[in-house]
Design an enzyme around this catalytic site. Structure first.
Site, PDB file in Angstrom:
ATOM      1  N   GLU A  67      28.390  69.573  55.509  1.00  0.00           N
ATOM      2  CA  GLU A  67      29.164  70.217  54.464  1.00  0.00           C
ATOM      3  C   GLU A  67      28.640  71.622  54.169  1.00  0.00           C
ATOM      4  O   GLU A  67      29.240  72.615  54.531  1.00  0.00           O
ATOM      5  CB  GLU A  67      29.104  69.342  53.204  1.00  0.00           C
ATOM      6  CG  GLU A  67      30.225  69.610  52.256  1.00  0.00           C
ATOM      7  CD  GLU A  67      30.374  68.476  51.254  1.00  0.00           C
ATOM      8  OE1 GLU A  67      29.572  67.520  51.277  1.00  0.00           O
ATOM      9  OE2 GLU A  67      31.295  68.568  50.433  1.00  0.00           O
ATOM     10  N   SER A  79      15.702  75.239  43.106  1.00  0.00           N
ATOM     11  CA  SER A  79      15.553  75.049  41.664  1.00  0.00           C
ATOM     12  C   SER A  79      14.772  73.780  41.337  1.00  0.00           C
ATOM     13  O   SER A  79      14.300  73.612  40.228  1.00  0.00           O
ATOM     14  CB  SER A  79      16.925  75.001  41.005  1.00  0.00           C
ATOM     15  OG  SER A  79      17.628  73.879  41.471  1.00  0.00           O
ATOM     16  N   GLU A 310      14.969  66.286  13.058  1.00  0.00           N
ATOM     17  CA  GLU A 310      15.798  66.647  11.913  1.00  0.00           C
ATOM     18  C   GLU A 310      15.371  67.938  11.254  1.00  0.00           C
ATOM     19  O   GLU A 310      16.200  68.708  10.798  1.00  0.00           O
ATOM     20  CB  GLU A 310      15.788  65.503  10.885  1.00  0.00           C
ATOM     21  CG  GLU A 310      16.710  64.376  11.292  1.00  0.00           C
ATOM     22  CD  GLU A 310      16.854  63.312  10.239  1.00  0.00           C
ATOM     23  OE1 GLU A 310      16.010  63.255   9.327  1.00  0.00           O
ATOM     24  OE2 GLU A 310      17.810  62.536  10.345  1.00  0.00           O
ATOM     25  N   TRP A 323       2.860  67.419  -0.238  1.00  0.00           N
ATOM     26  CA  TRP A 323       2.313  66.083  -0.483  1.00  0.00           C
ATOM     27  C   TRP A 323       0.799  66.050  -0.277  1.00  0.00           C
ATOM     28  O   TRP A 323       0.198  64.985  -0.141  1.00  0.00           O
ATOM     29  CB  TRP A 323       2.981  65.066   0.443  1.00  0.00           C
ATOM     30  CG  TRP A 323       4.446  64.915   0.183  1.00  0.00           C
ATOM     31  CD1 TRP A 323       5.061  64.811  -1.024  1.00  0.00           C
ATOM     32  CD2 TRP A 323       5.493  64.861   1.164  1.00  0.00           C
ATOM     33  NE1 TRP A 323       6.411  64.691  -0.870  1.00  0.00           N
ATOM     34  CE2 TRP A 323       6.717  64.715   0.470  1.00  0.00           C
ATOM     35  CE3 TRP A 323       5.520  64.913   2.563  1.00  0.00           C
ATOM     36  CZ2 TRP A 323       7.945  64.625   1.115  1.00  0.00           C
ATOM     37  CZ3 TRP A 323       6.733  64.818   3.213  1.00  0.00           C
ATOM     38  CH2 TRP A 323       7.945  64.685   2.491  1.00  0.00           C
TER      39      TRP A 323
END
Lengths: 504, 102
Positions: A67, A79, A310, A323
């Site tokens: 191909e 890569s 988060e 804290w």
């Protein structure tokens, strides 16, 4: 009874995960058909097969391309950090270029066979002493000739010749749909001994790659689809979910949660190799639990690792200071590593690989993931479940403590999907809940489950101030906290209920 | 008319190879008389030449001169196609090439 000499020998591929799902690698001296749709990483697989063999075993490989041109392959595979030109110079890699030559017009005039190609493949194998051959791909081979019957017969002849020469080969073929016929042109009928399928399924707008060994004639393999991912600089990494064996040692050493009262509720702390799930609505104090957990570890000179999905690094550090915990100092002392990442930056499979790598290189004693439910939104349910199982088992294998947080979708009570998937594999579950009492919201904590240990069954009230979490007395005259529907009852009623269970 | 340079790649002395050689000789005798050079390469003996030329199918006939470069694959039993590939108009009536595979 099984006779050793009839057993199919296997060649280790060193493609991460493949040797596990195939029970040892590719069938040695045989041909394996690798089938997949366009973009399913067939070329990467066959290239990696040769590269890993060359670099890890000192084997040699021939790449037959129908191909892309050799130049394109050399360039595309750069890569992944695979320097094919270097292997060619060393004489460990040879190309047989059977790619179409559009500049030359071909006329078919009579009967032909693929004797020329076969002679070239044999020549290349002999020239470098190859034991591995990749052929990519049959679809492109077929498209170069009009006589399909001839091509079919000749592919059979080539695989037969390869077998005779004792080389292990992988032949790729195209399929047009993810769940349908094995390959176009019915190639599986003549390269039928071993079939591996690569899939690239679009599921809820996300691509999910999987690999499945459909059949291995005369030998065993793992059944079903396994997710895999493609990493730059590495290639294919298969994630063998069921590779999770429950063989990790169980420790009875207790470690601190970083909060003395919580340790007391857990009869002296968490087990050293346990997975703890902290579940609660937003703002109930999950990140605080993580902070305590990390500070508690650092105080005992343990190495701590946070995966934050988060909040940003700055936010986390600022919160911790609020804290009374100094993350910066912990980091300077080499006791803490904070990895912040947006869940959306990568697929769940990629996150998993990255997390495993960080754990492998940092070798922490305790790990916190804040939060697991943030990852839930970037994936499908199925990928998420696989991810959770995979990361928990990985952490368990390291014999370190893991604390995961999970955000419940409702403020009062409730469970999340995260919990449904993770609750059975976690050793301890801690619930943080809002409790509405006398017109104000208060916070409650309870240890729902703790495997292998007794624990406090009460729902206790806790408060948060500048030095963190302070757990106080149980809510005595409230019912329905866990279901999110707290109801106060009179002390007379409490007394009466208690009386019911008294021995007479 | 310029000289033709034709290279025929075959794999060993198989019936297909023999047929291709016979068919090619026949066509050249009729169409090109002495205006051609025919080189036969057995790829089993010289696989590197097949590699250099990127031969897949055998027999393969390569018309190197005159341009354009063209490949004709098969045992050359289809005379019309061969002539088309060589850019020749049939001058004489050819007998149909030998073709009796299987």
């Amino acid at each position: 009874m099984k006779n050793k000499e009839f057993e199919v020998e296997k060649l280790e591929t060193h493609i991460p995960g493949f040797d596990w799902i195939s029970n040892g690698g590719l069938p040695k001296d045989r041909s394996t058909l690798l089938s997949g749709t366009a973009g399913s990483a067939k070329t990467v697989f066959v290239t990696q097969f040769l590269v890993e063999g060359i670099t890890k075993h000192g084997e040699k490989g021939v790449f037959v391309t129908f191909e892309e041109s050799p130049d394109e392959i050399r360039k595309n595979m750069k890569s992944f950090g695979w320097d094919i030109r270097k292997y060619e110079k060393e004489g460990t890699w040879a190309f047989v270029d059977a790619s179409p030559q559009p500049e030359v017009e071909v006329v078919e005039a009579g009967f032909y066979d693929m004797g020329g190609l076969l002679a070239r493949i044999e020549h290349a194998i002999k020239k470098i002493g190859a034991t591995m051959v990749s052929l990519d791909s049959l679809g492109a081979f077929f498209s170069q000739f009009s006589d399909r019957a001839t091509v079919r017969r000749e592919i059979f002849r080539i695989t037969y010749a390869l077998r005779k020469m004792s080389v292990t080969s992988v032949i790729t073929a195209e399929r047009t749909e993810e769940h349908g016929v094995i390959a176009r042109f019915g190639v599986e009928e003549f390269v039928a001994d071993n079939v591996v399928i690569l899939r690239n399924v679009l599921e809820a707008e996300r691509r999910r790659r999987t690999i499945e060994i459909l059949k291995y004639r005369g030998t065993v393999h793992q059944k079903g689809e396994y997710p895999f991912t493609i990493m730059p600089g590495e290639g294919i990494i298969i994630i063998p979910l069921s590779a999770i064996e429950l063989k990790q040692k169980s420790s009875d050493v207790r470690i601190t949660s970083g909060c003395l009262e919580l340790d007391n509720m857990c009869s002296g702390g968490f087990y050293r190799d346990s997975i703890i799930l902290v579940s609660g609505a937003t703002g109930t104090g999950k990140t605080l639990m993580v902070t305590h957990f990390m500070a508690g570890g650092a105080n005992k000179n343990e190495k701590c690792l946070i995966f934050a999905f988060e909040e940003s690094r700055e936010q986390l550090f600022r919160n911790a200071i609020g804290w009374g915990v100094d993350y910066e100092k912990m980091e300077k002392e080499g006791k803490l590593l904070v990895v912040c990442e947006y869940p959306e930056t990568a697929s769940l499979e990629d996150h998993l690989i990255k997390m495993k790598k960080v754990i492998d290189s940092y070798k922490p004693n305790r790990i916190a993931v804040d939060s697991l439910s943030a990852l839930e939104r970037v994936s499908t349910l199925r990928s998420f479940r696989e991810f959770v199982i995979s990361i928990t088992s990985f952490i368990k294998h390291q014999e370190v403590a893991g604390l995961f947080t999970s955000t419940t979708p409702t403020l009062l009570g409730g469970t999340s999907i995260t919990e449904t998937h993770i609750s059975t594999i976690t050793d301890s579950i801690i619930l943080l809940r809002y409790v509405e009492l006398y017109g104000e919201t208060r916070r409650g904590i309870t240890v729902l489950k703790m495997r292998g240990s007794t624990h406090d069954k009460e729902i206790r009230e806790f408060q948060i101030d500048h030095s963190g979490m302070h757990i106080g007395n149980p809510f005595r005259n409230v019912v329905g906290i866990l279901t999110g529907n707290p109801v106060q009852i009179s002390s007379a009623e409490v007394h009466r209920t208690a009386e019911l269970f008294k021995d007479r | 008319m310029g000289k033709y340079v034709l290279k025929l790649y075959i794999t060993g002395k198989t019936p297909k190879s023999e047929r291709a050689i016979a068919n090619l000789k026949n066509i050249c005798e009729i169409e090109l008389q002495n205006q051609y050079e025919m080189i036969i390469v057995d790829v089993l003996e010289r696989p590197q030449l097949a590699e250099d030329e990127k031969i897949l199918a055998t027999p393969t006939l390569i018309k190197e001169i005159p341009p354009p470069l063209r490949r004709i694959i098969g045992d050359l039993s289809d005379t019309e196609k061969v002539l088309l590939g060589l850019d020749l108009q049939p001058t004489f009536k050819h007998k149909q090439g030998e073709s009796n595979e299987k």
